[in-house]
Design a protein around this motif. Structure first.
Motif, PDB file in Angstrom:
ATOM      1  N   LEU A 168      22.606 -70.829 -35.807  1.00 40.42           N
ATOM      2  CA  LEU A 168      22.162 -69.634 -36.512  1.00 40.42           C
ATOM      3  C   LEU A 168      22.479 -69.798 -37.996  1.00 40.42           C
ATOM      4  N   SER A 169      21.432 -69.872 -38.799  1.00 38.40           N
ATOM      5  CA  SER A 169      21.595 -70.053 -40.234  1.00 38.40           C
ATOM      6  C   SER A 169      21.009 -68.863 -40.979  1.00 38.40           C
ATOM      7  N   ILE A 170      21.175 -68.859 -42.289  1.00 42.01           N
ATOM      8  CA  ILE A 170      20.596 -67.805 -43.119  1.00 42.01           C
ATOM      9  C   ILE A 170      19.085 -67.785 -42.976  1.00 42.01           C
ATOM     10  N   GLU A 171      18.484 -68.999 -42.926  1.00 40.86           N
ATOM     11  CA  GLU A 171      17.028 -69.076 -42.806  1.00 40.86           C
ATOM     12  C   GLU A 171      16.551 -68.448 -41.498  1.00 40.86           C
ATOM     13  N   THR A 172      17.287 -68.709 -40.392  1.00 43.73           N
ATOM     14  CA  THR A 172      16.925 -68.112 -39.109  1.00 43.73           C
ATOM     15  C   THR A 172      17.031 -66.599 -39.157  1.00 43.73           C
ATOM     16  N   LEU A 173      18.090 -66.121 -39.801  1.00 39.08           N
ATOM     17  CA  LEU A 173      18.285 -64.675 -39.924  1.00 39.08           C
ATOM     18  C   LEU A 173      17.176 -64.046 -40.758  1.00 39.08           C
ATOM     19  N   GLN A 174      16.747 -64.732 -41.812  1.00 44.53           N
ATOM     20  CA  GLN A 174      15.666 -64.209 -42.646  1.00 44.53           C
ATOM     21  C   GLN A 174      14.368 -64.100 -41.869  1.00 44.53           C
ATOM     22  N   GLU A 175      14.123 -65.050 -40.986  1.00 47.11           N
ATOM     23  CA  GLU A 175      12.914 -64.989 -40.163  1.00 47.11           C
ATOM     24  C   GLU A 175      12.960 -63.788 -39.220  1.00 47.11           C
ATOM     25  N   VAL A 176      14.149 -63.501 -38.686  1.00 49.91           N
ATOM     26  CA  VAL A 176      14.286 -62.400 -37.737  1.00 49.91           C
ATOM     27  C   VAL A 176      14.181 -61.052 -38.449  1.00 49.91           C
ATOM     28  N   THR A 177      14.837 -60.922 -39.589  1.00 47.17           N
ATOM     29  CA  THR A 177      14.871 -59.635 -40.298  1.00 47.17           C
ATOM     30  C   THR A 177      13.609 -59.373 -41.107  1.00 47.17           C
ATOM     31  N   VAL A 222      20.747 -57.661 -46.185  1.00 43.34           N
ATOM     32  CA  VAL A 222      21.915 -58.352 -45.638  1.00 43.34           C
ATOM     33  C   VAL A 222      22.990 -58.439 -46.719  1.00 43.34           C
ATOM     34  N   ARG A 223      24.135 -57.863 -46.439  1.00 46.07           N
ATOM     35  CA  ARG A 223      25.231 -57.833 -47.414  1.00 46.07           C
ATOM     36  C   ARG A 223      26.222 -58.958 -47.171  1.00 46.07           C
ATOM     37  N   GLN A 224      26.492 -59.274 -45.899  1.00 50.45           N
ATOM     38  CA  GLN A 224      27.438 -60.334 -45.558  1.00 50.45           C
ATOM     39  C   GLN A 224      26.903 -61.150 -44.396  1.00 50.45           C
ATOM     40  N   PHE A 225      27.248 -62.426 -44.423  1.00 55.40           N
ATOM     41  CA  PHE A 225      26.922 -63.331 -43.320  1.00 55.40           C
ATOM     42  C   PHE A 225      28.129 -64.257 -43.151  1.00 55.40           C
ATOM     43  N   VAL A 226      28.963 -63.942 -42.188  1.00 53.17           N
ATOM     44  CA  VAL A 226      30.228 -64.653 -42.001  1.00 53.17           C
ATOM     45  C   VAL A 226      30.204 -65.389 -40.671  1.00 53.17           C
ATOM     46  N   VAL A 227      30.541 -66.682 -40.709  1.00 57.36           N
ATOM     47  CA  VAL A 227      30.567 -67.511 -39.503  1.00 57.36           C
ATOM     48  C   VAL A 227      31.988 -68.007 -39.281  1.00 57.36           C
ATOM     49  N   PHE A 229      24.754 -55.147 -42.874  1.00 55.35           N
ATOM     50  CA  PHE A 229      23.535 -54.667 -43.530  1.00 55.35           C
ATOM     51  C   PHE A 229      23.864 -53.422 -44.350  1.00 55.35           C
ATOM     52  N   VAL A 230      23.199 -53.281 -45.466  1.00 55.28           N
ATOM     53  CA  VAL A 230      23.368 -52.094 -46.305  1.00 55.28           C
ATOM     54  C   VAL A 230      22.032 -51.382 -46.427  1.00 55.28           C
TER      55      VAL A 230
END
Length: 226
Positions: free
Chosen positions: A160-169, A176-181, A196-197
């Motif tokens: 799960l990467s930022i790019e994957t999250l961008q595709e979903v959202t 998206v305010r934070q993405f912590v792994v 999310f904000v």
């Protein structure tokens, strides 16, 4: 001098206007409800009648000068003690400010009716009820969107990467305010926190449902609002 019929009519009208505002507060089970608002409005109306007409018998005497607005002016400041009694501190949250303000408003309505300003009193009643009942849903929706909401995910390591999250959202990616792994408790898994904000609970739930459909996502949990 004000006639008895007109005097009674003003008091009844003030009570009716106070009941309209009080009913809205009663509907929400506040301590200052129907009867309290009616009493405040009738009391303020009587104060205004006394202030404007109660001393007419002595005004004609020599060297007697009275300010007819003096009693009414004390209502504006005196109603504060009753409004303060409706304000409660629950933890770190203050409750009752709106009800205190409505008591203050119905006192003004009572003064207006007592002074014979019927149009102003009726217009103020309509506005106050509109503010209490009509604006609240809009205010709740706005506050709901200002909350920071989070998702807690358990995913396969590195999937799960930022790019994957961008595709979903999609268009909501900018929220998206934070993405912590972090490393997960089980081998080959990671714990991901996404904050999310300015997104409603419904929108976050929709994103969570899309993430559940991803085969690399093991578990999705809705976090608490911040």
């Amino acid at each position: 001098m004000l006639g008895n019929g007109e005097m009674v009519a003003r008091l009844v009208l003030a009570g009716a206007m106070g009941s309209v505002v009080g009913f809205e507060r009663e509907r929400l089970l506040w301590a200052a409800g129907l009867r309290t608002h009616m009493l405040v409005c009738v009391g303020a109306c009587l104060f205004m009648i006394v202030s404007a007409f109660g001393f007419s018998d002595v005004l004609g005497q020599k060297d007697v000068v009275l300010d007819p607005s003096r009693v009414a002016a004390q209502v504006v400041s005196g109603i504060g003690f009753l409004g303060a009694g409706t304000i409660l501190l629950r933890g770190e949250v203050v409750k009752g400010l709106t009800t205190a303000a409505s008591l203050w408003a119905v006192a003004a309505i009572g003064l207006a009716v007592g002074g014979g300003l019927y149009v102003a009193g009726i217009a103020a009643t309509v506005l106050v009820v509109g503010i209490l009942a009509g604006v609240k849903p809009l205010e709740d929706r706005w506050r709901d969107r200002l909350h920071t909401r989070s998702l807690q995910l358990t995913v396969k390591a590195g999937c799960l990467s930022i790019e994957t999250l961008q595709e979903v959202t999609g268009e909501r990616a900018s929220r998206v305010r934070q993405f912590v792994v972090r490393p997960g408790e089980a081998d080959g898994q990671e714990e991901v926190t996404i904050a999310f904000v300015r997104l409603s609970q419904t929108s976050v739930a929709a994103i969570a449902e899309r993430l559940r459909q991803n085969p690399n996502v093991v578990k999705v949990r809705l976090g608490s609002d911040l």
